[in-house]
Each structure stands twice: as C-alpha cells, then as structure tokens.
Motif scaffolding. Structure first.
Motif, PDB file in Angstrom:
ATOM      1  N   GLN A  38       0.851  -1.184   0.000  1.00 32.88           N
ATOM      2  CA  GLN A  38       0.000   0.000   0.000  1.00 32.88           C
ATOM      3  C   GLN A  38       0.885   1.231   0.000  1.00 32.88           C
ATOM      4  OE1 GLN A  38      -2.948   0.161   3.117  1.00 32.88           O
ATOM      5  NE2 GLN A  38      -4.180   1.620   1.972  1.00 32.88           N
ATOM      6  N   ALA A  39       0.807   1.979  -1.092  1.00 30.30           N
ATOM      7  CA  ALA A  39       1.551   3.221  -1.217  1.00 30.30           C
ATOM      8  C   ALA A  39       0.721   4.369  -0.641  1.00 30.30           C
ATOM      9  CB  ALA A  39       1.870   3.489  -2.689  1.00 30.30           C
ATOM     10  N   PRO A  40       1.359   5.467  -0.266  1.00 34.78           N
ATOM     11  CA  PRO A  40       0.615   6.600   0.301  1.00 34.78           C
ATOM     12  C   PRO A  40      -0.481   7.075  -0.641  1.00 34.78           C
ATOM     13  CG  PRO A  40       2.959   6.898   0.620  1.00 34.78           C
ATOM     14  CD  PRO A  40       2.804   5.695  -0.257  1.00 34.78           C
ATOM     15  N   GLY A  41      -1.686   7.187  -0.106  1.00 33.54           N
ATOM     16  CA  GLY A  41      -2.806   7.676  -0.892  1.00 33.54           C
ATOM     17  C   GLY A  41      -3.407   6.669  -1.844  1.00 33.54           C
ATOM     18  N   LYS A  42      -2.945   5.439  -1.807  1.00 29.48           N
ATOM     19  CA  LYS A  42      -3.458   4.419  -2.721  1.00 29.48           C
ATOM     20  C   LYS A  42      -4.033   3.244  -1.949  1.00 29.48           C
ATOM     21  CE  LYS A  42      -0.376   5.490  -6.586  1.00 29.48           C
ATOM     22  NZ  LYS A  42       0.560   4.913  -7.601  1.00 29.48           N
ATOM     23  N   GLU A  43      -4.805   2.427  -2.660  1.00 32.99           N
ATOM     24  CA  GLU A  43      -5.372   1.233  -2.042  1.00 32.99           C
ATOM     25  C   GLU A  43      -4.319   0.119  -1.973  1.00 32.99           C
ATOM     26  OE1 GLU A  43     -10.048   1.823  -3.428  1.00 32.99           O
ATOM     27  OE2 GLU A  43      -8.876   0.103  -4.129  1.00 32.99           O
ATOM     28  N   ARG A  44      -4.555  -0.802  -1.072  1.00 27.89           N
ATOM     29  CA  ARG A  44      -3.669  -1.958  -0.967  1.00 27.89           C
ATOM     30  C   ARG A  44      -3.828  -2.819  -2.218  1.00 27.89           C
ATOM     31  NH1 ARG A  44      -3.497  -5.212   4.635  1.00 27.89           N
ATOM     32  NH2 ARG A  44      -3.246  -3.028   5.265  1.00 27.89           N
ATOM     33  N   LEU A  97      14.665  -2.327  -8.194  1.00 27.69           N
ATOM     34  CA  LEU A  97      13.612  -1.549  -7.541  1.00 27.69           C
ATOM     35  C   LEU A  97      13.475  -0.166  -8.154  1.00 27.69           C
ATOM     36  CD1 LEU A  97      14.240  -2.719  -3.900  1.00 27.69           C
ATOM     37  CD2 LEU A  97      12.027  -2.788  -5.053  1.00 27.69           C
ATOM     38  N   LYS A  98      12.233   0.302  -8.180  1.00 25.60           N
ATOM     39  CA  LYS A  98      11.902   1.610  -8.727  1.00 25.60           C
ATOM     40  C   LYS A  98      11.251   2.468  -7.642  1.00 25.60           C
ATOM     41  CE  LYS A  98      10.778  -0.567 -13.169  1.00 25.60           C
ATOM     42  NZ  LYS A  98       9.731  -0.754 -14.213  1.00 25.60           N
ATOM     43  N   PRO A  99      11.328   3.786  -7.781  1.00 24.71           N
ATOM     44  CA  PRO A  99      10.671   4.650  -6.781  1.00 24.71           C
ATOM     45  C   PRO A  99       9.185   4.320  -6.606  1.00 24.71           C
ATOM     46  CG  PRO A  99      12.164   5.948  -8.107  1.00 24.71           C
ATOM     47  CD  PRO A  99      12.143   4.570  -8.721  1.00 24.71           C
ATOM     48  N   GLU A 100       8.531   3.875  -7.655  1.00 25.76           N
ATOM     49  CA  GLU A 100       7.102   3.556  -7.553  1.00 25.76           C
ATOM     50  C   GLU A 100       6.833   2.271  -6.780  1.00 25.76           C
ATOM     51  OE1 GLU A 100       8.804   4.290 -10.351  1.00 25.76           O
ATOM     52  OE2 GLU A 100       8.114   3.080 -12.062  1.00 25.76           O
ATOM     53  N   ASP A 101       7.894   1.558  -6.396  1.00 27.42           N
ATOM     54  CA  ASP A 101       7.730   0.387  -5.522  1.00 27.42           C
ATOM     55  C   ASP A 101       7.649   0.788  -4.054  1.00 27.42           C
ATOM     56  OD1 ASP A 101      10.034  -1.313  -7.660  1.00 27.42           O
ATOM     57  OD2 ASP A 101       7.854  -1.597  -7.589  1.00 27.42           O
ATOM     58  N   THR A 102       7.878   2.066  -3.773  1.00 29.00           N
ATOM     59  CA  THR A 102       7.810   2.543  -2.399  1.00 29.00           C
ATOM     60  C   THR A 102       6.418   2.326  -1.829  1.00 29.00           C
ATOM     61  OG1 THR A 102       9.529   4.212  -2.724  1.00 29.00           O
ATOM     62  CG2 THR A 102       7.963   4.588  -0.925  1.00 29.00           C
ATOM     63  N   ALA A 103       6.359   1.635  -0.693  1.00 29.19           N
ATOM     64  CA  ALA A 103       5.071   1.292  -0.078  1.00 29.19           C
ATOM     65  C   ALA A 103       5.327   0.551   1.224  1.00 29.19           C
ATOM     66  CB  ALA A 103       4.246   0.410  -1.007  1.00 29.19           C
ATOM     67  N   VAL A 104       4.268   0.368   1.983  1.00 32.87           N
ATOM     68  CA  VAL A 104       4.300  -0.569   3.102  1.00 32.87           C
ATOM     69  C   VAL A 104       3.895  -1.927   2.545  1.00 32.87           C
ATOM     70  CG1 VAL A 104       3.371  -1.195   5.347  1.00 32.87           C
ATOM     71  CG2 VAL A 104       3.751   1.224   4.779  1.00 32.87           C
ATOM     72  N   TYR A 105       4.725  -2.904   2.773  1.00 34.51           N
ATOM     73  CA  TYR A 105       4.487  -4.256   2.262  1.00 34.51           C
ATOM     74  C   TYR A 105       3.929  -5.124   3.396  1.00 34.51           C
ATOM     75  CZ  TYR A 105       6.753  -3.204  -2.137  1.00 34.51           C
ATOM     76  OH  TYR A 105       7.058  -2.671  -3.363  1.00 34.51           O
ATOM     77  N   TYR A 106       2.813  -5.777   3.094  1.00 35.96           N
ATOM     78  CA  TYR A 106       2.123  -6.607   4.078  1.00 35.96           C
ATOM     79  C   TYR A 106       2.156  -8.070   3.645  1.00 35.96           C
ATOM     80  CZ  TYR A 106       0.097  -2.217   5.730  1.00 35.96           C
ATOM     81  OH  TYR A 106      -0.087  -0.956   6.215  1.00 35.96           O
ATOM     82  N   CYS A 107       2.433  -8.917   4.603  1.00 40.18           N
ATOM     83  CA  CYS A 107       2.363 -10.359   4.373  1.00 40.18           C
ATOM     84  C   CYS A 107       0.943 -10.845   4.675  1.00 40.18           C
ATOM     85  CB  CYS A 107       3.359 -11.056   5.292  1.00 40.18           C
ATOM     86  SG  CYS A 107       3.420 -12.843   5.113  1.00 40.18           S
ATOM     87  N   ASN A 108       0.501 -11.812   3.905  1.00 47.20           N
ATOM     88  CA  ASN A 108      -0.838 -12.383   4.081  1.00 47.20           C
ATOM     89  C   ASN A 108      -0.747 -13.903   3.987  1.00 47.20           C
ATOM     90  OD1 ASN A 108      -3.325 -13.551   2.396  1.00 47.20           O
ATOM     91  ND2 ASN A 108      -4.077 -11.889   3.676  1.00 47.20           N
ATOM     92  N   ALA A 109      -1.532 -14.574   4.802  1.00 44.27           N
ATOM     93  CA  ALA A 109      -1.533 -16.035   4.741  1.00 44.27           C
ATOM     94  C   ALA A 109      -2.914 -16.583   5.073  1.00 44.27           C
ATOM     95  CB  ALA A 109      -0.506 -16.617   5.707  1.00 44.27           C
TER      96      ALA A 109
END
Length: 123
Positions: A39-45, A88-100
């Motif tokens: 989830q990047a700032p201002g965007k959906e997960r 990696l690119k600047p647009e990869d900047t985000a909080v990365y969440y693991c899901n299981a």
C-alpha cells in the motif's frame, strides 16, 4: 493464535535490491497460500505476489508491474515466505504486508495479516 512477522524492509536506491521475509507462527496445522501486498501513500492496498502450495505443485502469481523483477519463494518447513525484489523503482515505495491463509490446529481456516514493513526506494 496465529501471527505473521515480517522483516527486511528499508531504504534503497533505485536499481537496488531488498529481500522481505515473513514467518508464520502459532497454532498452525497447515499453511495454504502466502503472499505479499503493498500500500503506497494515498493508494489502495494491492496484490504484489502470491505462492500457493497444493498437492499438484506450487503456483506463483505476480502483479504485472513487478513481473521479471520480484520473485516470491517459500520454505514450507519454516512456514516462511520470501519476496526478493530486484531492480527496484521509486514507484515500488510502499508498506508491504504479508498475508496467509492458515488452517489452525483447531481445524479452523483463518486469514492473517502482518503488521507491514516499509520499503522506500529513492531516485
């Protein structure tokens, strides 16, 4: 209870690499699908990549923007999933969440999220 613990985020320059890890622990009978979202700032997960184990073999899935740059892998014995992120690119900047999706020792299916790890790519 079941929990996911992520690690490996940080600051990297464009073109660099990072490796994220996510370990599941608790009252686990079996782990089905594991994956990464961001989830990047201002965007959906959004979905980044998933790894699903089945009797017929493992299946991986990637969002188009990371294909060829990111690789998801899994250590079933450790209930751990990894995300190798290259180029990696600047647009990869985000909080990365693991899901299981996990079948607990009480034979109840649960979907679990980690707390997230921040990845920042500078230009």
């Amino acid at each position: 209870q079941v929990q996911l613990v992520e690690s490996g985020g940080g600051l990297v320059q464009a073109g660099g690499s990072l490796r994220l890890s996510c370990a599941a622990s608790g009252t686990i009978f079996r782990v089905n699908a594991m994956g990464w979202y961001r989830q990047a700032p201002g965007k959906e997960r959004e979905l980044v990549a998933t790894f699903t184990s089945a009797a017929t073999g493992a299946t991986t899935n990637y969002t188009d923007s990371v294909k060829g740059r990111f690789t998801i892998s899994r250590d079933n014995a450790k209930n751990t999933v990894y995300l190798q992120m290259d180029s990696l690119k600047p647009e990869d900047t985000a909080v990365y969440y693991c899901n299981a999706k996990i079948l607990t020792s009480f034979f109840r299916w649960v979907e679990v999220w980690g707390r997230g790890t921040l990845v920042t790519v500078s230009s």
